[in-house]
Design a protein around this motif. Structure first.
Motif, PDB file in Angstrom:
ATOM      1  N   ALA A  47       0.832  -1.203   0.000  1.00  0.00           N
ATOM      2  CA  ALA A  47       0.000   0.000   0.000  1.00  0.00           C
ATOM      3  C   ALA A  47       0.870   1.259   0.000  1.00  0.00           C
ATOM      4  CB  ALA A  47      -0.927  -0.001   1.211  1.00  0.00           C
ATOM      5  N   GLY A  48       1.960   1.232   0.760  1.00  0.00           N
ATOM      6  CA  GLY A  48       2.870   2.383   0.763  1.00  0.00           C
ATOM      7  C   GLY A  48       3.509   2.615  -0.593  1.00  0.00           C
ATOM      8  N   ILE A  49       3.913   1.525  -1.233  1.00  0.00           N
ATOM      9  CA  ILE A  49       4.505   1.656  -2.569  1.00  0.00           C
ATOM     10  C   ILE A  49       3.456   2.134  -3.573  1.00  0.00           C
ATOM     11  CG2 ILE A  49       5.503   0.315  -4.470  1.00  0.00           C
ATOM     12  CD1 ILE A  49       6.919  -1.363  -2.289  1.00  0.00           C
ATOM     13  N   TYR A  50       2.236   1.631  -3.447  1.00  0.00           N
ATOM     14  CA  TYR A  50       1.154   2.067  -4.343  1.00  0.00           C
ATOM     15  C   TYR A  50       0.895   3.569  -4.205  1.00  0.00           C
ATOM     16  CZ  TYR A  50      -3.493   2.569  -6.335  1.00  0.00           C
ATOM     17  OH  TYR A  50      -4.566   2.991  -7.066  1.00  0.00           O
ATOM     18  N   VAL A  51       0.863   4.040  -2.969  1.00  0.00           N
ATOM     19  CA  VAL A  51       0.626   5.469  -2.736  1.00  0.00           C
ATOM     20  C   VAL A  51       1.750   6.295  -3.351  1.00  0.00           C
ATOM     21  CG1 VAL A  51       0.525   7.236  -0.937  1.00  0.00           C
ATOM     22  CG2 VAL A  51      -0.835   5.171  -0.711  1.00  0.00           C
ATOM     23  N   LEU A  52       2.981   5.851  -3.192  1.00  0.00           N
ATOM     24  CA  LEU A  52       4.101   6.600  -3.767  1.00  0.00           C
ATOM     25  C   LEU A  52       4.096   6.568  -5.295  1.00  0.00           C
ATOM     26  CD1 LEU A  52       7.082   5.790  -1.391  1.00  0.00           C
ATOM     27  CD2 LEU A  52       5.830   7.936  -1.638  1.00  0.00           C
ATOM     28  N   ASN A  53       3.661   5.450  -5.875  1.00  0.00           N
ATOM     29  CA  ASN A  53       3.600   5.372  -7.338  1.00  0.00           C
ATOM     30  C   ASN A  53       2.490   6.236  -7.922  1.00  0.00           C
ATOM     31  OD1 ASN A  53       5.784   3.734  -7.797  1.00  0.00           O
ATOM     32  ND2 ASN A  53       4.598   1.852  -7.723  1.00  0.00           N
ATOM     33  N   HIS A  54       1.465   6.507  -7.133  1.00  0.00           N
ATOM     34  CA  HIS A  54       0.342   7.334  -7.587  1.00  0.00           C
ATOM     35  C   HIS A  54       0.226   8.571  -6.701  1.00  0.00           C
ATOM     36  CE1 HIS A  54      -0.556   3.223  -8.952  1.00  0.00           C
ATOM     37  NE2 HIS A  54      -0.991   3.836 -10.041  1.00  0.00           N
ATOM     38  N   PHE A  55       1.346   9.253  -6.506  1.00  0.00           N
ATOM     39  CA  PHE A  55       1.367  10.372  -5.559  1.00  0.00           C
ATOM     40  C   PHE A  55       0.525  11.551  -6.016  1.00  0.00           C
ATOM     41  CE2 PHE A  55       4.812  11.443  -8.426  1.00  0.00           C
ATOM     42  CZ  PHE A  55       4.690  12.803  -8.574  1.00  0.00           C
ATOM     43  N   GLY A  63      -8.737  16.747   2.163  1.00  0.00           N
ATOM     44  CA  GLY A  63      -8.786  17.520   3.404  1.00  0.00           C
ATOM     45  C   GLY A  63      -7.578  18.416   3.602  1.00  0.00           C
ATOM     46  N   LYS A  64      -6.616  18.375   2.714  1.00  0.00           N
ATOM     47  CA  LYS A  64      -5.426  19.222   2.823  1.00  0.00           C
ATOM     48  C   LYS A  64      -5.682  20.521   2.060  1.00  0.00           C
ATOM     49  CE  LYS A  64      -3.107  15.736   4.620  1.00  0.00           C
ATOM     50  NZ  LYS A  64      -2.735  15.575   5.929  1.00  0.00           N
ATOM     51  N   GLU A  65      -4.687  21.388   2.032  1.00  0.00           N
ATOM     52  CA  GLU A  65      -4.849  22.673   1.333  1.00  0.00           C
ATOM     53  C   GLU A  65      -5.034  22.441  -0.168  1.00  0.00           C
ATOM     54  OE1 GLU A  65      -0.471  21.895   1.874  1.00  0.00           O
ATOM     55  OE2 GLU A  65      -2.104  22.098   3.282  1.00  0.00           O
ATOM     56  N   PRO A  66      -5.841  23.290  -0.796  1.00  0.00           N
ATOM     57  CA  PRO A  66      -6.119  23.101  -2.227  1.00  0.00           C
ATOM     58  C   PRO A  66      -4.875  23.401  -3.064  1.00  0.00           C
ATOM     59  CG  PRO A  66      -7.102  25.156  -1.470  1.00  0.00           C
ATOM     60  CD  PRO A  66      -6.560  24.447  -0.248  1.00  0.00           C
ATOM     61  N   ALA A  67      -4.913  22.903  -4.300  1.00  0.00           N
ATOM     62  CA  ALA A  67      -3.790  23.120  -5.210  1.00  0.00           C
ATOM     63  C   ALA A  67      -3.699  24.593  -5.588  1.00  0.00           C
ATOM     64  CB  ALA A  67      -3.984  22.268  -6.459  1.00  0.00           C
ATOM     65  N   LEU A  68      -2.486  25.052  -5.844  1.00  0.00           N
ATOM     66  CA  LEU A  68      -2.258  26.446  -6.232  1.00  0.00           C
ATOM     67  C   LEU A  68      -2.640  26.641  -7.698  1.00  0.00           C
ATOM     68  CD1 LEU A  68       1.245  26.977  -4.601  1.00  0.00           C
ATOM     69  CD2 LEU A  68      -0.979  27.621  -3.667  1.00  0.00           C
ATOM     70  N   SER A  69      -3.047  27.860  -8.010  1.00  0.00           N
ATOM     71  CA  SER A  69      -3.344  28.189  -9.404  1.00  0.00           C
ATOM     72  C   SER A  69      -2.818  29.592  -9.692  1.00  0.00           C
ATOM     73  CB  SER A  69      -4.846  28.101  -9.668  1.00  0.00           C
ATOM     74  OG  SER A  69      -5.535  29.037  -8.877  1.00  0.00           O
ATOM     75  N   VAL A  70      -2.564  29.870 -10.940  1.00  0.00           N
ATOM     76  CA  VAL A  70      -2.008  31.157 -11.370  1.00  0.00           C
ATOM     77  C   VAL A  70      -3.097  31.915 -12.121  1.00  0.00           C
ATOM     78  CG1 VAL A  70      -0.262  32.250 -12.811  1.00  0.00           C
ATOM     79  CG2 VAL A  70       0.270  30.164 -11.580  1.00  0.00           C
ATOM     80  N   PRO A  71      -3.310  33.161 -11.756  1.00  0.00           N
ATOM     81  CA  PRO A  71      -4.275  33.939 -12.539  1.00  0.00           C
ATOM     82  C   PRO A  71      -3.709  34.181 -13.943  1.00  0.00           C
ATOM     83  CG  PRO A  71      -3.180  35.352 -10.957  1.00  0.00           C
ATOM     84  CD  PRO A  71      -2.722  33.956 -10.678  1.00  0.00           C
ATOM     85  N   VAL A  97       5.127  23.007  -8.197  1.00  0.00           N
ATOM     86  CA  VAL A  97       4.863  23.200  -6.761  1.00  0.00           C
ATOM     87  C   VAL A  97       3.694  22.321  -6.324  1.00  0.00           C
ATOM     88  CG1 VAL A  97       4.064  24.873  -5.044  1.00  0.00           C
ATOM     89  CG2 VAL A  97       5.861  25.503  -6.642  1.00  0.00           C
ATOM     90  N   ASN A  98       2.652  22.249  -7.154  1.00  0.00           N
ATOM     91  CA  ASN A  98       1.506  21.384  -6.837  1.00  0.00           C
ATOM     92  C   ASN A  98       1.925  19.916  -6.803  1.00  0.00           C
ATOM     93  OD1 ASN A  98      -0.397  23.414  -6.479  1.00  0.00           O
ATOM     94  ND2 ASN A  98      -0.975  23.436  -8.641  1.00  0.00           N
ATOM     95  N   ALA A  99       2.781  19.508  -7.744  1.00  0.00           N
ATOM     96  CA  ALA A  99       3.282  18.129  -7.750  1.00  0.00           C
ATOM     97  C   ALA A  99       4.099  17.855  -6.494  1.00  0.00           C
ATOM     98  CB  ALA A  99       4.110  17.875  -9.003  1.00  0.00           C
ATOM     99  N   PHE A 100       4.906  18.823  -6.073  1.00  0.00           N
ATOM    100  CA  PHE A 100       5.697  18.656  -4.854  1.00  0.00           C
ATOM    101  C   PHE A 100       4.782  18.536  -3.632  1.00  0.00           C
ATOM    102  CE2 PHE A 100       7.870  20.466  -1.162  1.00  0.00           C
ATOM    103  CZ  PHE A 100       8.922  19.566  -1.050  1.00  0.00           C
ATOM    104  N   MET A 101       3.737  19.359  -3.586  1.00  0.00           N
ATOM    105  CA  MET A 101       2.798  19.281  -2.452  1.00  0.00           C
ATOM    106  C   MET A 101       2.056  17.945  -2.453  1.00  0.00           C
ATOM    107  SD  MET A 101       1.410  23.239  -2.390  1.00  0.00           S
ATOM    108  CE  MET A 101      -0.086  22.788  -1.603  1.00  0.00           C
ATOM    109  N   ALA A 102       1.687  17.454  -3.651  1.00  0.00           N
ATOM    110  CA  ALA A 102       1.026  16.154  -3.735  1.00  0.00           C
ATOM    111  C   ALA A 102       1.975  15.050  -3.270  1.00  0.00           C
ATOM    112  CB  ALA A 102       0.555  15.894  -5.169  1.00  0.00           C
ATOM    113  N   LEU A 103       3.246  15.134  -3.666  1.00  0.00           N
ATOM    114  CA  LEU A 103       4.237  14.159  -3.215  1.00  0.00           C
ATOM    115  C   LEU A 103       4.413  14.228  -1.703  1.00  0.00           C
ATOM    116  CD1 LEU A 103       6.383  12.025  -3.868  1.00  0.00           C
ATOM    117  CD2 LEU A 103       8.012  13.891  -4.131  1.00  0.00           C
ATOM    118  N   GLN A 104       4.379  15.418  -1.154  1.00  0.00           N
ATOM    119  CA  GLN A 104       4.517  15.587   0.291  1.00  0.00           C
ATOM    120  C   GLN A 104       3.354  14.916   1.025  1.00  0.00           C
ATOM    121  OE1 GLN A 104       4.564  19.691   1.462  1.00  0.00           O
ATOM    122  NE2 GLN A 104       5.345  19.246   3.511  1.00  0.00           N
ATOM    123  N   HIS A 105       2.126  15.125   0.532  1.00  0.00           N
ATOM    124  CA  HIS A 105       0.967  14.495   1.167  1.00  0.00           C
ATOM    125  C   HIS A 105       1.021  12.980   1.009  1.00  0.00           C
ATOM    126  CE1 HIS A 105      -0.711  18.386   1.886  1.00  0.00           C
ATOM    127  NE2 HIS A 105      -0.923  18.655   0.606  1.00  0.00           N
TER     128      HIS A 105
END
Length: 194
Positions: A47-55, A63-71, A97-105
């Motif tokens: 399950a841990g490997i699955y989560v990392l493969n589909h980060f 429930g975490k902060e929403p993804a950033l967007s650029v006007p 940055v959004n990919a990094f935040m998704a990887l962090q979560h």
């Protein structure tokens, strides 16, 4: 499956395995418990490997902060047409940055699964030693019982040989032919009429 379903799946699969194997082979409950703990560890590792493969899956950041967007800067009056390349560059940076935040979560969730897997492996070592000890005692008991049965069989074989010798000695005395003088004619005799 979401994060809670993955946790429940790991527990449920290990429990079902333990129950099924315990019913199927009740004398090997110590090995069943060891196998269930190893299965639980492997499922959590998977399950841990699955989560990392589909980060980048949004299930892990629920429930975490929403993804950033650029006007969009290209829609700005007068200079908008000149800001198009800047708009593309900012979207690329924000995407990273959004990919990094998704990887962090995903990493925090994956580490939870990996920690549970490591804990299960830690528990499996004493269980393996306990199961091996129980198997050793059971094997020693079986060997002792087998030796006892072998001694009983050897004793019974010896007694059977003694009985055979006694029967053959009694039969050799009974089957001896009597001497000729000791024979008597047991046939009925005819008497002449006269």
């Amino acid at each position: 499956m979401d994060r809670d379903a993955l946790h429940i799946f790991c527990w449920a699969a290990a429990s079902v395995f333990a129950l099924a194997a315990g019913v199927w082979r009740p004398r090997g409950l110590h090995w069943t418990a060891f196998g269930a703990v190893l299965l639980f560890a492997a499922l959590n590792l998977g399950a841990g490997i699955y989560v990392l493969n589909h980060f980048d899956d949004p299930r892990w950041s629920a429930g975490k902060e929403p993804a950033l967007s650029v006007p969009p800067l290209s829609g700005t009056a007068v200079v908008g047409q000149f800001l198009g390349p800047l708009d593309t560059a900012l979207n690329g940076v924000v995407g990273q940055v959004n990919a990094f935040m998704a990887l962090q979560h995903a990493l925090s969730l994956a580490l939870d699964f990996l920690a549970v897997s490591a804990l299960a492996l830690l528990v499996s070592f004493p269980l393996a030693i306990l199961a091996a000890g129980i198997s050793y005692v059971v094997a020693k008991r079986k060997i002792a019982d087998f030796e006892k049965y072998r001694a009983t069989v050897d004793l019974l074989k010896e007694e059977l040989e003694q009985v055979k010798r006694q029967i053959s000695s009694v039969n050799s005395v009974d089957t001896a032919l009597p001497a000729e003088g000791e024979l008597t004619d047991a046939r009925p005799r005819l008497t002449p009429r006269g």
